[in-house]
Motif scaffolding. Structure first.
Motif, PDB file in Angstrom:
ATOM      1  N   GLY A   1      -3.946  -4.460   6.233  1.00  0.00           N
ATOM      2  CA  GLY A   1      -3.819  -3.023   6.724  1.00  0.00           C
ATOM      3  C   GLY A   1      -3.506  -2.077   5.440  1.00  0.00           C
ATOM      4  N   ALA A   2      -2.849  -2.632   4.453  1.00  0.00           N
ATOM      5  CA  ALA A   2      -2.469  -1.846   3.137  1.00  0.00           C
ATOM      6  C   ALA A   2      -3.974  -1.788   2.454  1.00  0.00           C
ATOM      7  CB  ALA A   2      -1.546  -2.764   2.325  1.00  0.00           C
ATOM      8  N   ILE A   3      -4.738  -2.648   2.208  1.00  0.00           N
ATOM      9  CA  ILE A   3      -5.910  -2.511   1.577  1.00  0.00           C
ATOM     10  C   ILE A   3      -6.910  -1.664   2.394  1.00  0.00           C
ATOM     11  CG2 ILE A   3      -7.942  -3.825   1.187  1.00  0.00           C
ATOM     12  CD1 ILE A   3      -6.331  -6.234   0.638  1.00  0.00           C
ATOM     13  N   SER A   4      -6.697  -1.295   3.897  1.00  0.00           N
ATOM     14  CA  SER A   4      -7.527  -0.521   4.493  1.00  0.00           C
ATOM     15  C   SER A   4      -7.060   0.883   4.214  1.00  0.00           C
ATOM     16  CB  SER A   4      -7.447  -0.705   6.107  1.00  0.00           C
ATOM     17  OG  SER A   4      -7.791  -1.916   6.287  1.00  0.00           O
ATOM     18  N   ILE A   5      -5.867   1.231   4.197  1.00  0.00           N
ATOM     19  CA  ILE A   5      -5.212   2.437   3.747  1.00  0.00           C
ATOM     20  C   ILE A   5      -5.617   3.006   2.483  1.00  0.00           C
ATOM     21  CG2 ILE A   5      -3.153   3.575   3.696  1.00  0.00           C
ATOM     22  CD1 ILE A   5      -1.688   1.933   5.856  1.00  0.00           C
ATOM     23  N   ALA A   6      -5.622   1.976   1.414  1.00  0.00           N
ATOM     24  CA  ALA A   6      -5.748   2.533  -0.039  1.00  0.00           C
ATOM     25  C   ALA A   6      -7.264   2.813   0.033  1.00  0.00           C
ATOM     26  CB  ALA A   6      -5.481   1.286  -0.789  1.00  0.00           C
ATOM     27  N   THR A   7      -8.061   1.895   0.643  1.00  0.00           N
ATOM     28  CA  THR A   7      -9.503   2.219   0.569  1.00  0.00           C
ATOM     29  C   THR A   7      -9.835   3.728   1.170  1.00  0.00           C
ATOM     30  OG1 THR A   7      -9.860  -0.113   0.785  1.00  0.00           O
ATOM     31  CG2 THR A   7     -11.784   1.416   1.295  1.00  0.00           C
ATOM     32  N   ILE A   8      -9.272   3.744   2.370  1.00  0.00           N
ATOM     33  CA  ILE A   8      -9.516   5.211   3.082  1.00  0.00           C
ATOM     34  C   ILE A   8      -8.902   6.345   2.078  1.00  0.00           C
ATOM     35  CG2 ILE A   8      -8.763   6.628   5.132  1.00  0.00           C
ATOM     36  CD1 ILE A   8      -8.859   3.817   6.764  1.00  0.00           C
ATOM     37  N   VAL A   9      -7.470   6.288   1.769  1.00  0.00           N
ATOM     38  CA  VAL A   9      -7.238   7.361   0.747  1.00  0.00           C
ATOM     39  C   VAL A   9      -8.096   7.538  -0.541  1.00  0.00           C
ATOM     40  CG1 VAL A   9      -5.091   8.113  -0.571  1.00  0.00           C
ATOM     41  CG2 VAL A   9      -4.775   6.823   1.825  1.00  0.00           C
ATOM     42  N   LEU A  10      -8.769   6.444  -0.963  1.00  0.00           N
ATOM     43  CA  LEU A  10      -9.434   6.534  -2.337  1.00  0.00           C
ATOM     44  C   LEU A  10     -10.732   7.030  -2.032  1.00  0.00           C
ATOM     45  CD1 LEU A  10      -9.855   5.809  -5.413  1.00  0.00           C
ATOM     46  CD2 LEU A  10     -10.556   3.735  -4.523  1.00  0.00           C
ATOM     47  N   LEU A  11     -11.510   6.659  -0.974  1.00  0.00           N
ATOM     48  CA  LEU A  11     -12.821   7.324  -0.543  1.00  0.00           C
ATOM     49  C   LEU A  11     -12.342   8.855  -0.102  1.00  0.00           C
ATOM     50  CD1 LEU A  11     -14.483   4.274   1.160  1.00  0.00           C
ATOM     51  CD2 LEU A  11     -14.754   5.113  -1.216  1.00  0.00           C
ATOM     52  N   GLY A  12     -11.502   8.918   0.456  1.00  0.00           N
ATOM     53  CA  GLY A  12     -11.303  10.478   1.205  1.00  0.00           C
ATOM     54  C   GLY A  12     -10.818  11.247  -0.158  1.00  0.00           C
ATOM     55  N   GLY A  13      -9.997  10.656  -0.969  1.00  0.00           N
ATOM     56  CA  GLY A  13      -9.492  11.550  -2.091  1.00  0.00           C
ATOM     57  C   GLY A  13     -10.723  12.197  -2.803  1.00  0.00           C
TER      58      GLY A  13
END
Length: 602
Positions: A277-289
């Motif tokens: 879950g943490a890796i998924s959130i980090a990836t979504i925030v990074l790509l989204g940013g």
């Protein structure tokens, strides 16, 4: 002391076919007990669907507020979108909360109704099962079925299903919302779901084995505890406390190790889900940013997708806890269904013959009997007892005396031949008529919780106090009952209401005589009486057995002296038959027993 009886449903070495059949059996039972509640279940499912949907719209409303409502205020001082977002968020939260409350209450009512039905069904069915079942199925296992096993099912229904159903719906709605808001973030979440599913599958497979092990070790521990406490007099008599401590300690250690292995796989599963879950959130925030900087994604949508990603993996841990309860409850349901699948070996006849007033004539017609696990106890028996006759059975241990009595009481059915009461095969008699006509008093006089009067009136609950006292006087029990703190109203299980083993036996005599059967069986029933009490009972027996058929099994030949007829048994056969005086004069087996008894009194 060894644990016996941990077999069948408590063993671990199932074949694949056996495991499949046990699972199907438990599922059939589950469907049977939930079928009456289908309407409420449907209503509850509707509540949880709407509740989960209302709980998911929050981040989407936040995205609307950031990307639409705030710019509207800054550009044209239009506050309406912000009010819409605010009111919509509050309403969705309130609706989700109210519906969640309604869902929780409704599901609790279903679970309590199901448990009530299952608990009653287990108790009723266990009572109806034949004596053979109770002689083979240890009391500890029965207690485990009614206590720890049902508690496991209760935990699953009250908590586990809530976590599972709401969690799956919440994840599904969250995934749909993410895809609608931002397909790329939805794709990232779908990719992250793959290792989460694989890890969950691994956990499920391991948990299935390990939770079954915890149920088996728990059952062994409970059985040993119950058997030790039940046989505490033997424990004290033979000073086996230290050995019992060691053996019970081994079972507790087995249970501890089984639980430790369960905790170990949780220690891998839960942190693994958190990491995914943490890796998924980090990836979504990074790509989204990056996309926000490039102008391809609104910042409100980025916040909403991050919130959704965080929410998406939270229910997975709840699903993991569901597997905890599910495996335990599944193993418990399999054991309970095993008991409920048992059929009485002495079944109620489908079209019973009525016997309104029994005379008490008993006939054994070419009866052969063998227990399920042994050789013939009665190889071939023809015996005819006229109504009103008192018959004494004597012989060495294992001669078949108690087995004969159990057949007359229809605790068992003959393997071949027929046992008849007043010319009617006992297998054709209604249980109600049979229990009214035949009563057995054993050496193991058992008193139930309640007063002395209630215990005497067990066979005739509607009996008056005068009738109860009359039965007690007839067997010589009135004097000691009157001396108890509250007389006939004394609670037999409270301080001051304790009675000796001989007094218990006198109460069981009073109970039998009050029931007024046509056939009375005394199976070593005077063994706990002292000499004065035995003489009192013998005097009462001569009066009370005058108009009824009686079968007396006793090693004390003083009890045999009141019999009209004596049957000497050996290896399941009657080798001598006659009155006490005739058999003594004949100089056979009974004469030798009588002579030895007389010499023992000198």
């Amino acid at each position: 002391m060894s644990v016996h009886g941990v077999t069948g449903e408590d063993r671990d070495d199932y074949t694949k076919g056996e495991s499949r059949e046990i699972r199907l059996r438990s599922r059939r039972l589950l469907l049977q007990i939930v079928r009456p509640h289908r309407a409420r279940i449907a209503w509850t499912m509707l509540l949880v669907v709407v509740s989960a949907g209302a709980g998911v719209v929050g981040p989407a409303i936040i995205a609307y507020g950031i990307d639409t409502a705030l710019p509207a205020i800054l550009d044209g001082q239009d506050w309406m979108p912000l009010w819409v977002a605010t009111i919509g968020y509050v309403v969705s939260a309130v609706v989700a909360g109210v519906l969640m409350y309604a869902y929780t209450v409704s599901s609790a009512r279903i679970s309590q109704a199901v448990l009530f039905s299952l608990r009653r069904r287990l108790f009723d069915h266990t009572q109806r099962l034949s004596l053979e079942f109770h002689e083979q199925y240890t009391s500890g296992r029965i207690i485990a079925r009614q206590t720890s096993d049902l508690e496991s099912i209760r935990d699953l229904l009250d908590q586990g299903l809530n976590e599972l159903v709401r969690g799956i719906l919440f994840m599904a709605f969250t995934g749909v919302a993410m895809v609608l808001l931002d397909p790329i973030s939805g794709l990232v979440l779908a990719i992250a779901l793959v290792p989460a599913i694989l890890l969950t599958r691994w956990f499920q497979q391991r948990a299935t084995v390990l939770f079954r092990e915890t149920r088996s070790t728990s059952a062994r521990m409970i059985v040993y505890f119950v058997e030790t406490m039940t046989g505490i007099r033997a424990v004290k008599a033979f000073r086996t406390e230290a050995r019992n401590d060691d053996e019970f300690g081994d079972r507790v250690e087995d249970y501890r190790l089984a639980n430790h292995r369960v905790i170990s796989i949780f220690g891998i599963y839960e942190p693994g889900i958190v990491a995914i879950g943490a890796i998924s959130i980090a990836t979504i925030v990074l790509l989204g940013g990056i996309r926000v900087i490039e102008g391809d994604l609104a910042i409100g949508v980025l916040l909403a997708t991050a919130l959704y990603a965080r929410q998406f993996f939270q229910p997975i841990q709840g699903v993991a806890m569901f597997f905890n309860g599910y495996q335990s409850a599944s193993a418990a349901l399999e054991k309970i269904s095993g008991v409920l699948e048992e059929e009485p070996t002495v079944p109620e006849p489908t079209q019973p013959q009525r016997l309104e007033a029994s005379r008490g004539r008993i006939d054994f017609d070419e009866v052969r009997f063998a227990y399920a696990t042994g050789a013939d106890v009665l190889p071939s028996l023809d015996l005819h007892i006229p109504a009103g006759q008192t018959v004494a059975l004597v012989g060495t241990t294992g001669a078949g005396k108690s087995t004969l009595a159990k057949l007359v009481s229809r605790f068992y059915d003959p393997t071949e031949g027929a046992v008849r009461l007043d010319g009617i095969d006992m297998r054709d008699l209604a249980n109600e008529d049979l229990r009214r006509a035949v009563v057995m008093v054993t050496q193991e006089a058992y008193l139930f919780s309640g007063t002395v009067a209630e215990n005497i009136a067990l066979g005739r609950p509607q009996a008056s106090r005068e009738e109860i006292e009359g039965a007690a006087r007839a067997v010589g029990a009135h004097a000691f009952i009157a001396a108890l703190p509250d007389g006939y109203d004394t609670d037999v299980n409270k301080r001051g209401g304790r009675v000796s083993s001989g007094q218990r036996q006198l109460l069981s005599f009073a109970r039998a005589f009050l029931a007024d059967p046509a056939v009375l069986i005394l199976d070593e029933a005077t063994a706990s009486l002292d000499i004065p009490s035995e003489r009192l009972v013998q005097q009462a027996l001569q009066t009370l057995l005058a108009d009824r058929t009686a079968i007396i099994i006793a090693h004390r030949l003083s009890t045999v002296s009141i019999a009209d007829r004596v049957l000497v048994m050996e290896h399941g056969r009657v080798i001598e038959d006659g009155s006490p005086a005739e058999l003594i004069a004949a100089g056979g087996k009974f004469a030798g027993l009588h002579r030895a008894w007389r010499e023992s009194l000198v």
